[in-house]
Design a protein around this motif. Structure first.
Motif, short mmCIF file in Angstrom:
data_model
loop_
_atom_site.label_atom_id
_atom_site.label_comp_id
_atom_site.label_asym_id
_atom_site.label_seq_id
_atom_site.Cartn_x
_atom_site.Cartn_y
_atom_site.Cartn_z
N GLU A 164 40.65 32.46 52.47
CA GLU A 164 39.98 32.29 51.17
C GLU A 164 39.99 33.59 50.37
O GLU A 164 40.22 33.60 49.16
CB GLU A 164 38.54 31.81 51.39
CG GLU A 164 38.47 30.35 51.79
CD GLU A 164 37.05 29.93 52.10
OE1 GLU A 164 36.12 30.77 51.93
OE2 GLU A 164 36.84 28.76 52.46
N GLU A 165 39.68 34.68 51.08
CA GLU A 165 39.69 36.00 50.39
C GLU A 165 41.08 36.32 49.85
O GLU A 165 41.24 36.86 48.75
CB GLU A 165 39.23 37.08 51.37
CG GLU A 165 37.74 37.06 51.65
CD GLU A 165 37.31 38.12 52.64
OE1 GLU A 165 38.19 38.90 53.07
OE2 GLU A 165 36.11 38.21 52.93
N SER A 166 42.06 35.96 50.64
CA SER A 166 43.45 36.23 50.22
C SER A 166 43.80 35.43 48.96
O SER A 166 44.43 35.95 48.01
CB SER A 166 44.41 35.86 51.36
OG SER A 166 45.73 36.00 50.94
N GLU A 180 44.39 35.07 43.00
CA GLU A 180 43.91 34.62 41.68
C GLU A 180 43.56 35.79 40.77
O GLU A 180 43.88 35.79 39.57
CB GLU A 180 42.70 33.71 41.86
CG GLU A 180 43.05 32.34 42.42
CD GLU A 180 41.80 31.50 42.69
OE1 GLU A 180 40.69 31.98 42.38
OE2 GLU A 180 41.95 30.38 43.19
N VAL A 181 42.87 36.78 41.38
CA VAL A 181 42.51 37.98 40.60
C VAL A 181 43.75 38.68 40.08
O VAL A 181 43.81 39.15 38.94
CB VAL A 181 41.64 38.93 41.48
CG1 VAL A 181 41.52 40.29 40.80
CG2 VAL A 181 40.28 38.32 41.75
N LYS A 182 44.76 38.74 40.96
CA LYS A 182 46.02 39.41 40.58
C LYS A 182 46.69 38.67 39.42
O LYS A 182 47.17 39.26 38.44
CB LYS A 182 46.94 39.45 41.79
CG LYS A 182 48.18 40.30 41.56
CD LYS A 182 49.02 40.35 42.82
CE LYS A 182 50.28 41.19 42.56
NZ LYS A 182 51.14 41.22 43.73
N GLU A 183 46.65 37.28 39.55
CA GLU A 183 47.25 36.48 38.48
C GLU A 183 46.50 36.68 37.16
O GLU A 183 47.10 36.82 36.07
CB GLU A 183 47.23 35.00 38.86
CG GLU A 183 48.30 34.65 39.88
CD GLU A 183 48.18 33.20 40.33
OE1 GLU A 183 47.30 32.46 39.78
OE2 GLU A 183 48.95 32.77 41.19
N GLU A 184 45.17 36.68 37.26
CA GLU A 184 44.35 36.90 36.06
C GLU A 184 44.64 38.27 35.44
O GLU A 184 44.69 38.44 34.22
CB GLU A 184 42.86 36.79 36.40
CG GLU A 184 42.42 35.36 36.63
CD GLU A 184 40.95 35.26 37.04
OE1 GLU A 184 40.30 36.33 37.12
OE2 GLU A 184 40.46 34.15 37.23
#
Length: 425
Positions: free
Chosen positions: A26-28, A33-37
């Motif tokens: 889940e953390e991964s 997602e953070v990276k994509e954002e």
């Protein structure tokens, strides 16, 4: 028993081994997602920067557009100023011409005053032109202070000198039709009417139109009867200055027109042209009744009145009638005894200028009329005509009763007595 402490230490040193794999996954996923954002934010930032650049360019274009509009306004104002300047120059030229005309009018009035003050009495000599001008300048106490350094001509107005200087500098207004040059734009504009045929000045009395205003002014004198140009010698008045100049030659004796064939001088060009027919022998105008030819059309018209017996000019003293006003005027001198023409060689006087000229040939020995068939010369044109009939055989004088022809008019008169029964005394 085994010691449990080492086991606890082992678990404390490697806690990852005790984490749930699902949590790690889940953390991964969250990190992904953070990276994509983060990448999306970077793209948004780049787009934002591009939009800022576009906005800046748009602002610059707006500024350029505003500057362009300002330049257009400046150009329009410049054109308006140029038009105003041209109108101002034309008004200045008109004003200058008006001032010059006013000066001429003032000088003319003052000259008239000077002439009145020095009115010529009988037996006195009139003031010469130079003395009259000197008297006028003394009276006015005015000097022309603007002098041309090129030719020395002087003017009372600075603007007049500036216009004159264009003659020397070559900065003239040239006609694109005929190449003629003028010192002012107004004079060129006036000249252009010669080519365009424009006639803006119309007489309110008869409707005749003129290209120049001064031509209309002259014409109006026909209706008003004004004769503003007066001879200081005899008091006769004239409608135009040119007519006065021609008249003054009677008093001065000036004869500026010279015949290139015999050197004879004349008061007018028309008189010289009439005289030239003596040399050319050309007589293109013939009488339809008797065939007699004349060098000039007015001579033919005067002759034709003999056949029609049209005598509209009557002498009130004796009732005798004449075909022309000049013949009547000469006849009236019989009654008045006037003999205005005096011989310069003797004291003899004559009522007609032609008679004086004929008489003076007695003193000078002049014989200007030469026969075209032989070398014989004559002092009178009538004698030459009579003589040449010997060579041509011409007999122009015909009897109306028997159709007999004669060379001389006197011979016809003698012959007519045969029919009338009148006896020779």
């Amino acid at each position: 028993m085994s010691d449990p402490e080492p086991c606890r230490m082992k678990h404390a040193e490697d806690p990852e081994e005790q984490r749930d794999p699902m949590e790690v996954k889940e953390e991964s996923e969250e990190l992904s997602e953070v990276k994509e954002e983060s990448e999306e934010l970077s793209e948004v930032k780049e787009e934002s920067e591009e939009l800022s650049e576009v906005k800046e360019e748009s602002e610059e274009l707006s500024e350029v557009k505003e500057e362009s509009e300002e330049l257009s306004e400046v150009e329009e104002e410049s054109e308006e100023l140029s038009e105003v300047k041209e109108e101002s120059e034309e008004l200045s030229e008109v004003k200058e011409e008006s001032e010059e005309l006013s000066e001429v009018k003032e000088e003319s009035e003052e000259l008239s005053e000077v002439k009145e003050e020095h009115h010529v009495k009988p037996g006195e000599k009139p003031l010469s032109r130079s003395k009259t001008k000197k008297t006028l300048l003394n009276k006015r106490g005015v000097k022309k202070s603007f002098t041309c350094t090129q030719c020395g001509k002087s003017y009372t107005a600075k603007q007049s000198l500036q216009h004159h200087m264009r003659i020397h500098t070559g900065e003239l207004f040239k006609c694109d039709q005929c190449g003629k040059s003028f010192t002012t734009k107004q004079r060129l504009k006036s000249h252009m009417r010669v080519h365009t045929g424009e006639k803006p000045f119309t007489c309110d009395q008869c409707g005749t139109s003129f290209a120049q205003k001064h031509h209309l002014t002259k014409h109006k004198r026909i209706h008003t009867g004004e004769k503003s140009h007066m001879c200081v010698q005899c008091g006769n008045s004239f409608t135009t200055k040119q007519s006065l100049v021609r008249h003054m030659r009677i008093h001065t004796g000036e004869k500026p027109f010279t015949c290139d064939q015999c050197g004879k001088t004349f008061f007018r060009t028309s008189h010289m042209m009439k005289h030239l027919t003596v040399h050319t022998k050309e007589k293109p105008h013939s009488c339809s009744v008797c065939g007699k030819s004349f060098s000039l059309l007015p001579y033919l018209h005067a002759h034709q009145k003999i056949h029609t017996d049209m005598r509209e000019y009557v002498c009130f003293e004796c009732g005798k009638s004449f075909t022309t006003a000049n013949c009547l005027k000469q006849h009236q001198r019989i009654h008045t005894g006037e003999k205005p023409y005096k011989c310069s060689h003797c004291d003899k006087r004559f009522s007609r200028s032609k008679s004086l000229k004929t008489h003076e040939r007695i003193h000078t020995g002049e014989k200007p009329y030469k026969c075209s068939h032989c070398d014989k010369r004559f002092s009178h044109s009538s004698h030459l005509k009579t003589h040449e009939r010997i060579h041509t055989g011409e007999k122009p004088h015909m009897c109306v009763h028997c159709r007999t022809s004669f060379r001389h008019k006197s011979s016809l008169k003698l012959h007519m007595r045969v029919h009338t029964g009148r006896k020779t005394i």
